[in-house]
Design a protein around this motif. Structure first.
Motif: not given
Length: 115
Positions: A31-49
């Motif tokens: 692993l080079n990194g771990i992160g959190w993303y979130r996704q709204y209905p009908g949208k692409s995933r976006e970076l949280v952190a």
């Protein structure tokens, strides 16, 4: 292969603090990194952190100032804390791990912020 298991989330009151944990297992040395993303209905995933294996942290513009990460790649555990959650934070949150040429996702956890 890397497995990512999320915990936390659920129904929250506006103004509360959210805590999500991501536990990594398997071939975590890649692993080079771990992160959190979130996704709204009908949208692409976006970076949280996200946090790199060198502990470099990156935050999404929509959450800057409200989010921080603890843990890291070496610990095989990354915890996301978000304060002052609001209804617009309602989404499915995914843990993400990346290595050279590979991308891993957890199963996702629903976070709903509502009074």
């Amino acid at each position: 292969q890397v497995q990512l298991v999320e915990s936390g989330g659920g129904l929250m009151q506006p103004g509360g603090s959210l805590r999500l944990s991501c536990a990594a297992s398997g071939d975590t040395s890649t692993l080079n990194g771990i992160g959190w993303y979130r996704q709204y209905p009908g949208k692409s995933r976006e970076l949280v952190a996200s946090i790199s294996k060198d502990d470099w942290q990156t935050y999404g513009n929509s959450v800057k100032g409200r989010v921080f990460l603890s843990g890291g790649v070496a610990q095989k555990m990354v915890v996301l804390t978000m304060r002052n959650v609001q209804p617009e934070d309602t989404a499915v949150y995914y843990c993400h791990g990346e290595s050279v040429g590979r991308s891993y996702w957890g199963q996702g956890t629903q976070v709903t912020v509502s009074s």
